[in-house]
Design a protein around this motif. Structure first.
Motif, short mmCIF file in Angstrom:
data_model
loop_
_atom_site.label_atom_id
_atom_site.label_comp_id
_atom_site.label_asym_id
_atom_site.label_seq_id
_atom_site.Cartn_x
_atom_site.Cartn_y
_atom_site.Cartn_z
N UNK A 1 42.49 -8.91 -33.52
CA UNK A 1 41.40 -9.26 -34.42
C UNK A 1 40.46 -8.10 -34.72
N UNK B 1 33.65 -17.34 -29.89
CA UNK B 1 32.42 -16.56 -29.68
C UNK B 1 31.25 -17.48 -29.40
N UNK C 1 35.43 -9.23 -26.90
CA UNK C 1 35.04 -10.25 -27.87
C UNK C 1 33.64 -10.79 -27.66
N UNK C 2 32.89 -10.31 -26.68
CA UNK C 2 31.50 -10.74 -26.57
C UNK C 2 30.53 -9.70 -27.12
N UNK C 3 31.07 -8.61 -27.67
CA UNK C 3 30.19 -7.57 -28.21
C UNK C 3 29.37 -8.11 -29.37
N UNK C 4 28.13 -7.67 -29.42
CA UNK C 4 27.27 -8.14 -30.51
C UNK C 4 26.14 -7.14 -30.72
N UNK C 5 25.69 -7.05 -31.95
CA UNK C 5 24.59 -6.15 -32.29
C UNK C 5 24.01 -6.70 -33.59
N UNK D 1 38.44 -5.49 -32.03
CA UNK D 1 38.32 -6.25 -30.79
C UNK D 1 39.69 -6.43 -30.20
N UNK E 1 20.99 -10.19 -28.18
CA UNK E 1 22.27 -10.34 -28.85
C UNK E 1 23.38 -10.60 -27.83
N UNK E 2 23.48 -9.72 -26.82
CA UNK E 2 24.54 -9.91 -25.82
C UNK E 2 24.03 -10.55 -24.54
#
Lengths: 528, 356
Positions: A471, A484, B40-44, B64, B305-306
């Protein structure tokens, strides 16, 4: 001018497809496993794992057939209100990620970690395979043979045993083999609902891969594939005992009549309501149940790109629709070529060892270890000009690979069932080969193809394992968005995850309903 | 026969053409783009990322590869021929294996001195700490209040019969918080003692799930969990997430306590790092991206975010974070080398003891 044999030509593209997307990646993992420093760690603790894999798949198949076959009868023979919607809605479980299904089952009080929960979950997922595959074949049988037997004095049981079941056998076997393979390589269901004590080979492969024990993982994955190969050959031999001719495009459903039918209908609809309706309804309910009663706040925020997400759920839905449509198209093209090729060879030579083994090869994507193939794709497509890692095209390709066996298993019995006398007659009357295909084959295969397209679409919409590895966060699919949301604590995330699950169900059901052209019977009725 | 060969060639050409079109989307190593692979938990926040792109002219392409374990495994298997230029999300339990495989290109950002003491331990100048996310047992406040029972604080408390049948943990073979909790018990009771501890946990009715989602949402009774057990292995930062993602969240009217709390002496320290992948053809842009990940903008963005703590010592934390994130008491930790040497063995021992 001698006409070149067409059959083998048609098989080239399907062979390349499977070769590139399945065989090559598996070979890449095996090659890595053989490099120095690796090793294979197999011990006696794997014996119960293999045994559990084999018997739970058999038990799941039997259970699915037990609940599915009566429903196949109902949908083939009885017309009732809501039949078309239910016919489409039953594929919905296919698209649901296991995490969500596990939530639904646990919420309904199913004990985690018991074999029964695993078996029932497998029946939940595979119900549509049995009902739709056998249902279409049953409708195509017509009433003639059964009525003739009845006139000759056979009672109902005898008719079922001596006439109907033997004629249905190819489609039952086709459905059963798909269900068996699906459960044999079951991963998410066993992992999430089986607790940590119940393990299939696939779960073992997954854990070995996480420990980077490639040698053991690759050995197990190849062993699993070999077992699947043996099973397919046995099933193939078995299916040769039957040959079915009929018209898969016809339907003879009539309104319900008599107490027996009424009772049967109530029983089927009740079992369907309990098995499919309850878990699905519990997800819908969770999507509208808020801290302050019932409300739509999780739904109205679906267009927003909130903190946890890279794209709004609606954007993810658009991504999913595009990717699944491309994947469905790919799976249909490759599947139809394969079916046409196999049938063309069989018309000239009968069933040969070559067609039988090619038929088995087409089923391998269902029997291969998905986690191993996912990793293999990354290893295989890693050198220019074929460095496709991170490319968007990998996702529909992987989805199409998983969908291909469904297309083949549904289309092949139907294509074999086309009465060769009809084709011969058309040819004798001067129709060109192309016209025979367009005027004889195409109309007869329209319904099975719609059923196949529905499955391919649902499988692609819900595909999770390969998509997860391949993905891109900026182009999430709906199942990835759902994952998520469930990856963070908090009522808002959980509620919206349920709304996303419901959206996934509804959209899939609608698309499949349209693919079926709104009628169980397809677009035409040749008996009229 | 000739025709078969021809058809084969045509098909090959078709496949090649299809692949060619795929390649176009890749923008192969154009000087102004950099690929970042994460779990897959990355976030910004999108605006933070956009500001970086605007300032530097570098486009960030995100990839990812599943959870942290699969991303790092893939990096190890493709060492030298990486999928991306920068990897974010490797934690201290995975460092040694990745270093042995030569996954990373050395780089030390200029801002390294601004990070919290201790977080750079064991990084060997190969990776840069970005955040800290401790794994701890969380508890359901209401459940314990109703029963007038004090919630457990230590690992030792969890085997007390007063807390029988209350705890849900994850399988360390398939879940990273599950592995962290196993490592906490190894750190606390030693490689010879942890098996005995787990035997006691089993006797005390511990439940095992495969993943965090199931343990938290289906097993745990606190916050947004719908299960019936008031103790779960999760993160030190799960309590602020429960408040922040509650339906009633209002930054001006924060509740006095959140619905869940942390057993402060059960925590295992996890640091997440970013590193440049060896073989990246885009080193300059990759370095700028790593610098950016420990810049104050990103570090201040991470908590909400995370839901992790920033590695930088000089950023201000959001109020909801300060109010509800637990400050762990006794922190359990092992060195990357200890983990690399022991992990596989401990996981199989765990399986024998717990799964039988």
């Amino acid at each position: 001018m001698r006409r070149a044999p067409l059959g083998p030509l048609l098989l080239v593209i399907p062979a390349l497809f499977i070769g590139a997307l399945l065989v090559w990646p598996l070979a890449a993992v095996a090659e890595r496993a053989l490099r120095p420093g690796g090793g294979v760690d197999l011990d006696a603790s794997l014996v119960p794992v293999v045994w559990f894999t084999v018997w739970q798949a058999a038990a799941s198949t039997v259970l699915t057939l037990a609940v599915g076959l009566p429903a196949a009868w109902l949908f083939a023979r009885v017309s009732f209100r809501g039949r078309n919607v239910l016919w489409a809605a039953m594929v919905v479980p296919f698209v649901l990620p296991t995490v969500v299904v596990a939530t639904a089952f646990t919420g309904l009080g199913a004990p985690r970690g018991t074999v029964w929960t695993v078996l029932v979950a497998h029946a939940f997922f595979n119900y549509a395979v049995v009902v739709r595959v056998v249902g279409v074949a049953w409708a195509g049988l017509g009433r003639g043979p059964a009525e003739a037997a009845a006139v000759l004095g056979a009672n109902r049981l005898q008719v079922l045993r001596e006439v109907t079941l033997p004629m249905l056998a190819p489609s039952v076997l086709a459905a059963a083999s798909v269900v068996y393979l699906f459960c044999f390589t079951s991963f998410g269901v066993v992992l999430l609902l089986g607790g940590s004590r119940l393990r299939t080979i696939e779960v073992e492969v997954y854990e070995r891969l996480r420990l980077l024990d490639l040698g053991t993982a690759a050995t197990l994955a190849l062993g699993q594939l070999a077992l699947v190969g043996v099973l397919l050959v046995v099933a193939g031999r078995w299916s040769q005992r039957w040959s079915l001719t009929g018209d898969p495009s016809r339907s003879e459903a009539r309104p319900v009549s008599g107490w027996g039918q009424r009772l049967g209908m109530v029983a089927v609809l009740t079992s369907m309501g309990v098995l499919l309706g309850l878990p699905l309804a519990s997800l819908v309910w969770r999507s509208v149940r808020t801290g302050s009663g019932v409300g739509l706040q999780y739904w109205t925020s679906l267009g927003e790109q909130r903190g946890v997400l890279f794209a709004s759920p609606l954007q993810a839905l658009a991504n999913s629709l595009v990717m699944a449509s491309v994947a469905t198209g790919l799976a249909l093209v490759v599947g139809v070529l394969a079916v046409a090729g196999v049938v063309a060879i069989e018309r000239r030579r009968g069933r040969t060892r070559v067609t039988a083994s090619f038929d088995a090869v087409l089923m391998l994507p269902l029997g291969a270890s998905a986690v191993t193939v996912g990793l293999g794709l990354l290893l295989a497509f890693s050198t220019p000009p074929l460095d496709l890692r991170g490319s968007v095209v990998m996702i529909p390709l992987a989805q199409a690979l998983v969908a291909l066996p469904f297309v083949v298993r549904i289309m092949l019995p139907a294509a074999r069932a086309i009465d060769h006398r009809v084709r011969d007659a058309a040819a004798v009357l001067g129709a060109s080969p192309l016209r025979v295909v367009l005027e004889v084959d195409a109309p007869m295969l329209a319904r099975p193809m719609a059923v196949a397209a529905g499955f391919a679409f649902a499988v692609s919409m819900g595909e999770f394992g390969a998509t997860l590895v391949l993905a891109r966060p900026d182009l999430p699919t709906l199942p990835l968005t759902l994952a998520r949301l469930l990856g963070q604590p908090g009522a808002v995330n959980r509620g919206q995850a349920m709304a996303v699950a419901t959206l996934l169900m509804v959209v899939t059901a609608v698309v499949v309903l349209v693919a079926d052209r709104g009628r169980v019977d397809g677009g035409r009725n040749v008996d009229a | 026969m000739k025709r078969i060969v021809m058809a084969g060639l045509v098909a090959l050409a078709l496949v090649a053409a299809a692949c060619g079109t795929g390649g176009d989307g890749q923008q192969q190593s154009a000087p102004t783009s950099v690929r970042l692979i994460t779990h897959d938990s990355f976030d910004l926040s999108p605006e933070v990322l956009a500001a970086f792109e605007q300032r530097t002219g570098i486009t960030v392409e995100l990839l990812a590869g599943g959870d942290a374990v699969s991303v790092v495994n893939q990096a190890i298997l493709t060492a030298g021929n990486p999928v991306a230029d920068v990897l974010f999300g490797i934690d201290n339990n995975q460092l040694a294996a990745a270093f042995d495989a030569g996954v990373f290109e050395p780089y030390t950002p200029a801002d390294i001195g601004t990070l919290r003491p201790g977080v750079t331990d064991g990084t060997d100048g190969l990776v840069t700490p970005v955040d800290v996310g401790d794994v701890c047992v969380n508890y359901d406040r209401e459940w314990f209040a109703e029963r007038q029972l004090a919630p457990p604080q230590t690992l030792g408390d969890l085997v007390d019969p007063a807390y029988a049948d209350l705890l849900v943990v994850q399988n360390p073979a398939s879940s990273s918080p599950g592995l962290a909790f196993l490592l906490a018990t190894v750190a606390a009771f030693g490689a010879d003692g942890f098996e005995g501890y787990w035997e006691q946990l089993v006797d005390n009715g511990v439940e095992v799930t495969e993943g965090w989602e199931q343990a938290y949402y289906d097993g745990f009774s606190g916050g947004s969990g719908e299960g019936d057990r008031p103790l779960v292995v999760s993160y030190a930062t799960s309590p602020p997430a429960e408040v922040f993602y509650a339906e009633t969240y209002d930054p001006d009217a924060l509740p006095e306590v959140g619905p869940t709390g942390v057993a402060v002496d059960t925590c295992y320290r996890q640091v997440e790092y970013a590193g440049i992948l060896a073989g990246s053809s885009n080193l300059e842009a990759a370095r700028q991206l790593v610098d950016f990940l420990i810049s104050t903008e990103v570090q201040a963005d991470l908590p909400l975010t995370m839901f992790v703590e920033p590695a930088r010592a000089d950023v201000e934390l959001p109020a909801v974070f300060v109010a509800y994130a637990a400050e762990p008491g006794e922190l359990w930790s092992l060195t990357p080398d200890e983990v690399a040497a022991g992990r596989d063995g401990w996981v199989s021992q765990w399986r024998r003891v717990v799964l039988g």
